[in-house]
Design an enzyme around this catalytic site. Sequence first.
Site, mmCIF file in Angstrom:
data_model
loop_
_atom_site.group_PDB
_atom_site.id
_atom_site.type_symbol
_atom_site.label_atom_id
_atom_site.label_comp_id
_atom_site.label_asym_id
_atom_site.label_seq_id
_atom_site.Cartn_x
_atom_site.Cartn_y
_atom_site.Cartn_z
ATOM 1 N N TYR A 126 0.816 -1.214 0.000
ATOM 2 C CA TYR A 126 0.000 0.000 0.000
ATOM 3 C C TYR A 126 0.853 1.269 0.000
ATOM 4 O O TYR A 126 0.407 2.315 -0.458
ATOM 5 C CB TYR A 126 -0.905 0.043 1.232
ATOM 6 N N LYS B 275 4.550 -14.987 1.497
ATOM 7 C CA LYS B 275 4.702 -15.654 0.201
ATOM 8 C C LYS B 275 6.202 -15.801 -0.030
ATOM 9 O O LYS B 275 6.771 -15.305 -1.011
ATOM 10 C CB LYS B 275 4.010 -14.824 -0.899
ATOM 11 N N ASP C 149 -1.393 -18.349 -0.090
ATOM 12 C CA ASP C 149 -2.380 -19.126 -0.866
ATOM 13 C C ASP C 149 -2.909 -20.292 -0.041
ATOM 14 O O ASP C 149 -4.109 -20.574 -0.026
ATOM 15 C CB ASP C 149 -1.807 -19.568 -2.222
#
Length: 352
Positions: free
Chosen positions: A141, A191, A223
């Site tokens: 962000y 990740k 995921d």
Amino acid sequence: MDARIVVLPGDGIGPEVTAEALRVLEAVARKGGHAFHFSEQLMGGCSIDRHGTALTAEALAACKASRAVLLGAVGGPKWDDPTAKVRPEQGLLALRKGLGVFANLRPVTVHPALIDSSPLKADRLQGVDILVIRELTGGLYFGQPKGRDVRDGHERAVDTLEYFDFEVRRVVELAFRLAQGRRRKVTSVDKANVLESSRLWRQVASAIGQAHPGVALDHMLVDTASMRLVVAPASFDVVVTENMFGDILTDEASVLAGSMGMLPSASLGDGGPGLYEPIHGSAPDIAGQGVANPVGTILSAAMMLRHSLGLPAEAGAVEAAVHRAIADGCRTKDLGGSLQTSRMTDEILRRL
Ligand code: IPM
Ligand code: MG
């Protein structure tokens, strides 16, 4: 106790739900002899209409000078043009950054009486009690550079996923502290098989884990986590993760609770004012009808009592009153009932 609280009603159903949470805070103040001084500021689309910017320097300064900030919701179709230079969401991001609230706590529990409101199978929902801690002032962000340019004759857009070790450390340390008062399990979501920022995240989290042998630490790829959240949600205790992973996972997790309208959040920094808001948006489709569910905002006010006002017993009392109202069958429209927003609050206040 005496405290200044800034209220940012915002757009859509924001003003309707913050008004209800204020009734609850006022009741708490009356009972306990506390003085809460509320002042309102504009933020989001309403501020764009009035001042041409989603958050003015004056509004931010008022928030910084307060003990806590209660926010409704921002945004709506009127300000949705993706090419617009000024957007309501900019106010929210500037507020988070300006207050330095790097940890966003989003507890997800399933009230036993609402198990059938969730699209998930009932047996998966038994015992769900998750605290998601989303890093809030870094990551994708805020990373630099970000923007547009033209490269090799093609228009290009860039966002940057950037983390400093200290940004990871402070939010993961908070996750461990909070896990100590819960089931002593932290799942750090990243990740790391692809992203360098995630490998740093994992390295920092592992070091903190080693310093807290009493708390179990798991690393999970984002995921996998998104799948486990619907397959085995009760297996999670505290989840801590990067800004955008947390944004996505908490919308997914909200489905467990039966309605987004139920869920609160608290954003905390290093001792400054906390920011409290329901996790739902401005819901323009039902704005102005008096049918929004006030529970997410009322529970956010309870989190304010606990984390910013030092009133944990009062926080527990508000949560218990909400719990009983739901157990007794009080339901707004999102939960298949017909109670108006303020009637729902009446029911909660009667049980407080
Ligand atoms: C949230 C919202 C915001 C975010 C939007 C409105 C900018 O989705 O609080 O989860 O992405 O952080
Ligand atoms: Mg979101």
